[in-house]
Design a protein around this motif. Sequence first.
Motif, PDB file in Angstrom:
ATOM      1  N   VAL A 174      45.045  48.446  44.481  1.00  0.00           N
ATOM      2  CA  VAL A 174      44.289  48.341  43.225  1.00  0.00           C
ATOM      3  C   VAL A 174      42.784  48.174  43.427  1.00  0.00           C
ATOM      4  O   VAL A 174      41.997  48.730  42.679  1.00  0.00           O
ATOM      5  N   THR A 175      42.378  47.413  44.429  1.00  0.00           N
ATOM      6  CA  THR A 175      40.946  47.137  44.561  1.00  0.00           C
ATOM      7  C   THR A 175      40.291  47.933  45.691  1.00  0.00           C
ATOM      8  O   THR A 175      39.154  47.666  46.046  1.00  0.00           O
ATOM      9  N   SER A 176      41.014  48.905  46.266  1.00  0.00           N
ATOM     10  CA  SER A 176      40.432  49.626  47.400  1.00  0.00           C
ATOM     11  C   SER A 176      39.995  51.075  47.151  1.00  0.00           C
ATOM     12  O   SER A 176      39.136  51.566  47.883  1.00  0.00           O
ATOM     13  N   PRO A 177      40.546  51.795  46.151  1.00  0.00           N
ATOM     14  CA  PRO A 177      40.200  53.227  46.081  1.00  0.00           C
ATOM     15  C   PRO A 177      38.694  53.469  45.962  1.00  0.00           C
ATOM     16  O   PRO A 177      38.140  54.332  46.660  1.00  0.00           O
ATOM     17  N   GLN A 178      38.029  52.689  45.112  1.00  0.00           N
ATOM     18  CA  GLN A 178      36.592  52.889  44.911  1.00  0.00           C
ATOM     19  C   GLN A 178      35.815  52.539  46.177  1.00  0.00           C
ATOM     20  O   GLN A 178      34.744  53.088  46.425  1.00  0.00           O
ATOM     21  N   ALA A 179      36.353  51.607  46.984  1.00  0.00           N
ATOM     22  CA  ALA A 179      35.678  51.233  48.224  1.00  0.00           C
ATOM     23  C   ALA A 179      35.721  52.385  49.226  1.00  0.00           C
ATOM     24  O   ALA A 179      34.721  52.716  49.862  1.00  0.00           O
ATOM     25  N   GLN A 232      50.688  56.299  40.248  1.00  0.00           N
ATOM     26  CA  GLN A 232      51.121  57.151  41.353  1.00  0.00           C
ATOM     27  C   GLN A 232      49.934  57.647  42.162  1.00  0.00           C
ATOM     28  O   GLN A 232      49.945  57.651  43.391  1.00  0.00           O
ATOM     29  N   GLU A 233      48.895  58.048  41.434  1.00  0.00           N
ATOM     30  CA  GLU A 233      47.689  58.555  42.078  1.00  0.00           C
ATOM     31  C   GLU A 233      47.019  57.439  42.897  1.00  0.00           C
ATOM     32  O   GLU A 233      46.534  57.666  44.007  1.00  0.00           O
ATOM     33  N   GLN A 234      47.064  56.218  42.371  1.00  0.00           N
ATOM     34  CA  GLN A 234      46.474  55.091  43.090  1.00  0.00           C
ATOM     35  C   GLN A 234      47.216  54.839  44.415  1.00  0.00           C
ATOM     36  O   GLN A 234      46.595  54.636  45.457  1.00  0.00           O
ATOM     37  N   LEU A 235      48.535  54.891  44.369  1.00  0.00           N
ATOM     38  CA  LEU A 235      49.341  54.702  45.580  1.00  0.00           C
ATOM     39  C   LEU A 235      49.087  55.838  46.572  1.00  0.00           C
ATOM     40  O   LEU A 235      48.978  55.624  47.777  1.00  0.00           O
TER      41      LEU A 235
END
Lengths: 206, 481
Positions: B36-41, B81-84
């Motif tokens: 949850v808190t990593s994609p943007q990183a 799903q896209e986040q995973l």
Amino acid sequence: MRPFTEHEGLVAVLPRDDVDTDQIIPKQFLSRTDRDGYGDACFFAWRLDEAGRPRPDFELNHPGFRGASVLVAGRNFGCGSSREHAAWALLDSGLRVVVAPSFGDIFTVNALQNGLLPVALPAEAVRTLVGRGERHDGYRLTVDLGRQEVRDGEGLRVGFTVDPFWRDCLLEGRDPVAMALHHAAAISAHEALRSPLLPVSTGLDT
Amino acid sequence: MTARTAYAKIWDAHVVAGDPRARALLYVDLHLVHEVTSPQAFQGLRAAGRTVRRPDLTLATMDHNVPTWERSRPTPDPVAQEQLRQLEENCREAGIPLLGLHHARQGIVHVIGPELGVTQPGMTVVCGDSHTATHGAFGALAFGIGTSEVEQVLATQCLWQAPAATLEVRIEGALPAGVTAKDIALGVIGRIGVGGGRGSVIEYTGPVVRALSMEGRMTLCNMTIEAGARAGLVSPDETTVRYLEGRPAVPGGADLARAAAAWLAVASDPGATFDRTETIDGTALVPYVTWGTTPAMVVPVTGHVPTLDAFPTEAGRRTAERALAYMDLAEGTPIEAITVDRVFIGSCTNSRLEDLRAAAEVVLGRRAHPRVRAMVVPGSQTVKREAEALGLDRIFRDAGFEWREAGCSMCLGMNPDVLLPGERCASTSNRNFEGRQGAGGRTHLVSPAMAAAAALHGHFVDVRELATTRLPEPPAARAGG
Ligand code: SF4
């Protein structure tokens, strides 16, 4: 990093204590993978009822606050979850400054990283700002980071302090990551001295 | 040499550059990552043309946004799903080990770190999650960070930090029967408030803390963030060493003895001084239940929802009034008269084997109240397997409880495990904020035994009054299998 030097803008007041980041941005918006477009999600459950109509009892729904860029709130603003989405959502709804007697620690850093300035003022001063903001007559504030003071057009002038590290970052738009990478040699030196007994994560996924 | 706190020792050992008294660049020994808190990183990292410095000190899992009812079908929500998918791709690209959805060691990030032994005394541990304080139970400096800081740690394995004040929370005496680590946490927050620890690192000390198991210490440290503190920790001792021995990431043989000596040296020196000390009488602690919308709005199970005139300030009254309206509670209602619709046993606060056992001891041979829908969500697949080996799943299922796959589940309700508007829940999680477990849902925080008791009776009851069955001690549990 988005710089911040001085900002002048319309004030909105939300005189509630312990506003947590779950309220600023509820979990149903945390599945997204981008950094912007969270403005519509900001204070979602407080702002809108189940049918999607604005709740008349929510302070920020007052028409006089439309276009506000300075939020004045109660103590411990931004407590709870570490979700940086809270800072993104506040910025996306047009805010540049939040004034409160105190802030959650993680929220403070998240806000600063994004150029949203958390300004901690004494509770007495915040009460004065809330009173003036609640008159709904276009009350405005100037927030001057260089001088570290807040001013209004009615003679109010209150000082605040921002951690010098972050103040420099904001005033000069410096990137904390680049500043850390500047110390690459020191990082490598530290790594060379780390105990070989310390754990690694590799091999646990098999 | 002057006596130092555990916090000071860890701080000093990790300063890489900068001014250690003002703002230092601190080295990170373990970086835990979730979806949850990593994609943007990772996106930021890529946009800046940077790479992950130490994938071998980074460990990822999927926990917040995963289904817990069954795992054979994909997550129904395409956005989730896209986040995973992004986490999987980001980990593959960077070489970061990932304990993904179908991995035998998948689980809540704060449950798997300790059970794999990657959390050890004296380390700095960070994660894009506020309950990272859990790892402080090992005498590590562990704290939650935002996504920009996740990006910084990925790129540099370091963080810019200012030193914190130290707050000693000393629990004297001994814990009465039926009172658990969760009750200590709620009692402490009720006493010092949700902002009481702001700017501080809390060290929990005293005989009650020394007598706690590692699992209890994790529960206690986990809730530290709810007191507004940056981190919470417990000085390592023999209990810590015994827990770590034999875990996958812990050295064996002669190396274990050397590691253990280093771990024990992290403990606060006798006579070390803290900036502030709060002393709490452990013998006076009781099972607690929260009545409002912050964890500090808490009373003993034998107490009542407060009356508004109990709040000295106008602001306090307004806050309490809003909380009562949201919770749909009348002033002065006895806690034991509050009925519940749902029971959630899980979350990084209370989803380890000891928690599930404490709940099962209350449940054994009984049935859930017909109105109540109760679910048990183990903190990790490892906990799930261990609990099943002890037959705990049978005890819960026979009582009509749902037995789920590991994840955060209804702690924050990012998956379909949510409260419906107006539903009231006895929950072993850590936050009773408005809407936390589902829009319009009402959360009361309690210990696992108290949650189990509420499930059986349909309302809150004092677990000290119930006859419970002691289950046999589990064999020394190891996450290695
Ligand atoms: S269980 Fe709850 S508090 Fe813990 S990491 Fe998951 S969402 Fe956060």
